[in-house]
Design a protein around this motif. Structure first.
Motif, PDB file in Angstrom:
ATOM      1  N   THR A 217       0.972  -0.969  -0.157  1.00 31.62           N
ATOM      2  CA  THR A 217      -0.066   0.016  -0.028  1.00 31.62           C
ATOM      3  C   THR A 217       0.815   1.331  -0.113  1.00 31.62           C
ATOM      4  O   THR A 217       0.516   2.197  -0.698  1.00 31.62           O
ATOM      5  N   GLY A 218       2.028   1.208   0.808  1.00 35.31           N
ATOM      6  CA  GLY A 218       2.701   2.279   0.957  1.00 35.31           C
ATOM      7  C   GLY A 218       3.352   2.802  -0.628  1.00 35.31           C
ATOM      8  O   GLY A 218       3.770   3.805  -0.998  1.00 35.31           O
TER       9      GLY A 218
ATOM     10  N   VAL B 136      -5.763  -3.691   4.926  1.00 30.39           N
ATOM     11  CA  VAL B 136      -4.707  -3.186   6.011  1.00 30.39           C
ATOM     12  C   VAL B 136      -5.302  -2.281   6.557  1.00 30.39           C
ATOM     13  O   VAL B 136      -6.189  -1.278   6.179  1.00 30.39           O
ATOM     14  N   GLU B 137      -4.885  -2.168   7.888  1.00 28.28           N
ATOM     15  CA  GLU B 137      -5.458  -0.984   8.717  1.00 28.28           C
ATOM     16  C   GLU B 137      -4.939   0.264   8.534  1.00 28.28           C
ATOM     17  O   GLU B 137      -3.667   0.324   7.987  1.00 28.28           O
ATOM     18  N   PHE B 138      -5.968   1.451   8.470  1.00 29.68           N
ATOM     19  CA  PHE B 138      -5.322   2.660   7.971  1.00 29.68           C
ATOM     20  C   PHE B 138      -4.309   3.150   8.754  1.00 29.68           C
ATOM     21  O   PHE B 138      -3.392   3.684   8.534  1.00 29.68           O
ATOM     22  N   GLY B 139      -4.384   2.968  10.096  1.00 30.41           N
ATOM     23  CA  GLY B 139      -3.332   3.264  10.943  1.00 30.41           C
ATOM     24  C   GLY B 139      -1.960   2.827  10.824  1.00 30.41           C
ATOM     25  O   GLY B 139      -0.854   3.574  10.772  1.00 30.41           O
ATOM     26  N   ASP B 140      -1.939   1.355  10.450  1.00 33.77           N
ATOM     27  CA  ASP B 140      -0.804   0.856  10.040  1.00 33.77           C
ATOM     28  C   ASP B 140      -0.105   1.483   8.635  1.00 33.77           C
ATOM     29  O   ASP B 140       1.039   1.716   8.754  1.00 33.77           O
ATOM     30  N   HIS B 141      -1.117   1.775   7.869  1.00 30.50           N
ATOM     31  CA  HIS B 141      -0.600   2.391   6.580  1.00 30.50           C
ATOM     32  C   HIS B 141      -0.120   3.530   6.670  1.00 30.50           C
ATOM     33  O   HIS B 141       1.151   4.017   6.145  1.00 30.50           O
ATOM     34  N   THR B 142      -0.636   4.415   7.606  1.00 38.56           N
ATOM     35  CA  THR B 142      -0.145   5.808   7.952  1.00 38.56           C
ATOM     36  C   THR B 142       1.113   5.753   8.733  1.00 38.56           C
ATOM     37  O   THR B 142       2.288   6.472   8.306  1.00 38.56           O
ATOM     38  N   ARG B 143       1.141   4.900   9.546  1.00 36.40           N
ATOM     39  CA  ARG B 143       2.634   4.947  10.478  1.00 36.40           C
ATOM     40  C   ARG B 143       3.858   4.525   9.422  1.00 36.40           C
ATOM     41  O   ARG B 143       4.901   5.101   9.324  1.00 36.40           O
ATOM     42  N   PHE B 144       3.515   3.613   8.182  1.00 31.40           N
ATOM     43  CA  PHE B 144       4.563   3.073   7.516  1.00 31.40           C
ATOM     44  C   PHE B 144       4.883   4.318   6.451  1.00 31.40           C
ATOM     45  O   PHE B 144       5.892   4.508   6.254  1.00 31.40           O
ATOM     46  N   VAL B 145       3.942   4.738   5.642  1.00 29.54           N
ATOM     47  CA  VAL B 145       4.050   5.663   4.737  1.00 29.54           C
ATOM     48  C   VAL B 145       4.344   7.082   4.809  1.00 29.54           C
ATOM     49  O   VAL B 145       5.001   7.625   4.013  1.00 29.54           O
ATOM     50  N   VAL B 146       4.120   7.742   6.042  1.00 34.21           N
ATOM     51  CA  VAL B 146       4.248   9.244   6.237  1.00 34.21           C
ATOM     52  C   VAL B 146       5.461   9.386   5.968  1.00 34.21           C
ATOM     53  O   VAL B 146       6.085  10.659   5.380  1.00 34.21           O
ATOM     54  N   LYS B 147       6.486   8.701   6.700  1.00 35.22           N
ATOM     55  CA  LYS B 147       7.910   9.308   6.577  1.00 35.22           C
ATOM     56  C   LYS B 147       8.267   9.125   5.239  1.00 35.22           C
ATOM     57  O   LYS B 147       9.354  10.064   4.595  1.00 35.22           O
TER      58      LYS B 147
END
Length: 462
Positions: A140-141, A432-443
């Motif tokens: 997803t990222g 995929v959990e939206f929170g998991d995706h966010t934690r991975f992709v933001v940086k």
């Protein structure tokens, strides 16, 4: 006060979903409702929500019928050759799978629609990730970042908004930015290579036969429901996943599923190409195109009413999840806009720019576009904030074109914003959990945006 409450509302939402204390739908509804009361405008909550729903209703309709349309195309086997081709190219190597994800997402993004890109990419790649037990947030990222770079195409949305807001030509904005965007896309490919090496180190490399063997020995769940298949995979080596109860994504590779329509392959291919062409050429509104396309695809491929109902039922979960998320997001955006929080946040940020930065307003615009397009919609940024930045820049001799080009750099991160409906298609279809995706992709997305900005400055584009 509205500025502080606006940032507090967004921060509260992000923290709660990343810590998995609330589901995204509940957070999108309850948090803005609570903050609307804090602002003292609880009596107007209904008006804000109705306005937000009205603004996002066409998007929700587009996503609903697009999911049905592409779901039917997956059922009939339109993308099976793509899946098989990518599988052969990847050769069960996690590194190639991740790089292939980035390349596929970038190519499909040429249609200018993020939802379509994510549907096709996830449909093709999800079975590989599940079979190899690879990290789904990597998929997803990488897909979101590749689409974020390509989303700057003139027909993708942001470039057209910038051109409209500043009254300049979209081609004059986009064409000079191609080298910088190319560097950004190259970085996404390099990053996918690095992430792929990490996955390869964790899982190892299998042979193609090892991956395909369980496929021939397992009775898979058919696209309309049906019975559970039992895995009979004999130990073919470490890292080969077993068929599990939640592996419905593998239905796209089942060569014997009852929903296949091989005789209608070229009709479905022509219909899809025609649909995407009409979307790019803007012959009709996108929701209308997908509504017509879904109706035609169902009627031609499944003339029987029982089969049509089965196809709709098979994709009802995805439709409900995505549409529900979009309408929940309408509450969030409605309150954010209706209470004036967005305007106060934008004004505060613009006012915080030191006077000495005037000659460097293009750089300031690029830097601000990264967080601002994540925390607000593209419409809010390009029509509300960008003209103010351009006016400040013009007072110091910075052209509107430079400001417009710089404003595109934040789109890589924007594509993973909780205010972008397409991201819910991505995480929903990938399970995929939206929170998991966010934690991975933001940086990684923020870094990619900074690289695009740096390349633009280095090449003298910005």
């Amino acid at each position: 006060m509205l500025t502080i409450l606006g940032f507090a509302m967004i921060a509260t939402f992000l923290v709660l979903i990343m810590m998995k204390k609330m589901s995204p739908i509940a957070a999108l509804v309850l948090i803005p409702a609570l903050f609307c009361v804090f602002v003292g405008k609880g009596a107007h909550l209904g008006d804000y929500v109705i306005e937000g729903v009205g603004n996002l209703a066409p998007t929700a309709a587009m996503l609903m019928f697009a999911i049905v349309y592409f779901g039917v195309m997956i059922d009939v086997g339109l993308f099976d050759p793509i899946v098989r081709g990518i599988l052969r190219f990847c050769k069960a190597d996690p590194l190639r799978v991740v790089v292939g994800t980035a390349v596929l997402a970038a190519i499909v993004s040429l249609d200018g629609d993020g939802s379509t890109t994510f549907m096709i990419t996830v449909s093709a790649m999800y079975p590989l990730y599940k079979r190899l037990k690879m990290s789904l947030v990597v998929m997803t990222g990488v897909a979101a970042m590749a689409n974020g770079v390509m989303n700057t195409l003139p027909w993708g949305g942001p470039t057209a908004r910038a051109a409209t807001a500043l009254k300049v030509d979209a081609g004059d904005i986009f064409v000079p930015m191609i080298p910088a965007l190319g560097v950004g896309l190259l970085f996404v490919f390099v990053l996918s290579y690095v992430l792929g090496r990490r996955e390869r180190k964790r899982l190892g490399v299998l042979t193609l036969d090892e991956v395909l063997e369980p496929e021939t020995e397992t009775v898979l769940v058919k696209a309309g429901g049906g019975g559970q298949g039992a895995s009979t995979s004999a130990g073919t080596g470490a890292g080969v996943p077993q068929q599990d109860d939640g592996d419905e994504g593998f239905q796209g590779l089942d060569p014997n599923r009852a929903t296949l329509r091989p005789r209608l392959y070229w009709f479905n291919a022509a219909l899809t190409v025609g649909l995407l062409t009409a979307m790019i050429m803007e012959w009709l509104p996108i929701p209308v195109l997908f509504l017509l396309g879904a109706a035609l695809a169902l009627t031609v491929n499944y003339p029987k009413m029982t089969d049509q109902r089965a196809r709709i039922a098979a994709h009802a979960e995805n439709v409900l999840n995505v549409a529900g998320m979009v309408f929940a997001a309408a509450v969030f955006t409605g309150v954010l806009t209706g209470t004036g929080m967005v305007k106060h946040m934008a004004d505060w940020l613009v006012g915080a720019i030191p006077e000495g930065m005037g000659p460097h307003m293009a750089l300031v615009t690029g830097a601000l576009s990264i967080p601002l397009t994540y925390f607000m919609s593209n419409d809010g940024f390009y029509f509300g904030v960008l003209p103010v930045l351009a006016e400040a820049g013009s007072a110091h001799g910075v052209s509107s074109l430079e400001i417009a080009r710089a404003s595109l750099t934040g789109q890589v991160l924007h594509m993973s914003s909780p205010l972008v409906p397409a991201v819910y298609v991505l995480v929903g279809m990938a399970k995929v959990e939206f929170g998991d995706h966010t934690r991975f992709v933001v940086k990684w997305a923020a870094l990619t945006s900074l690289i695009v900005l740096g390349a633009g400055i280095l090449f003298g584009i910005i």
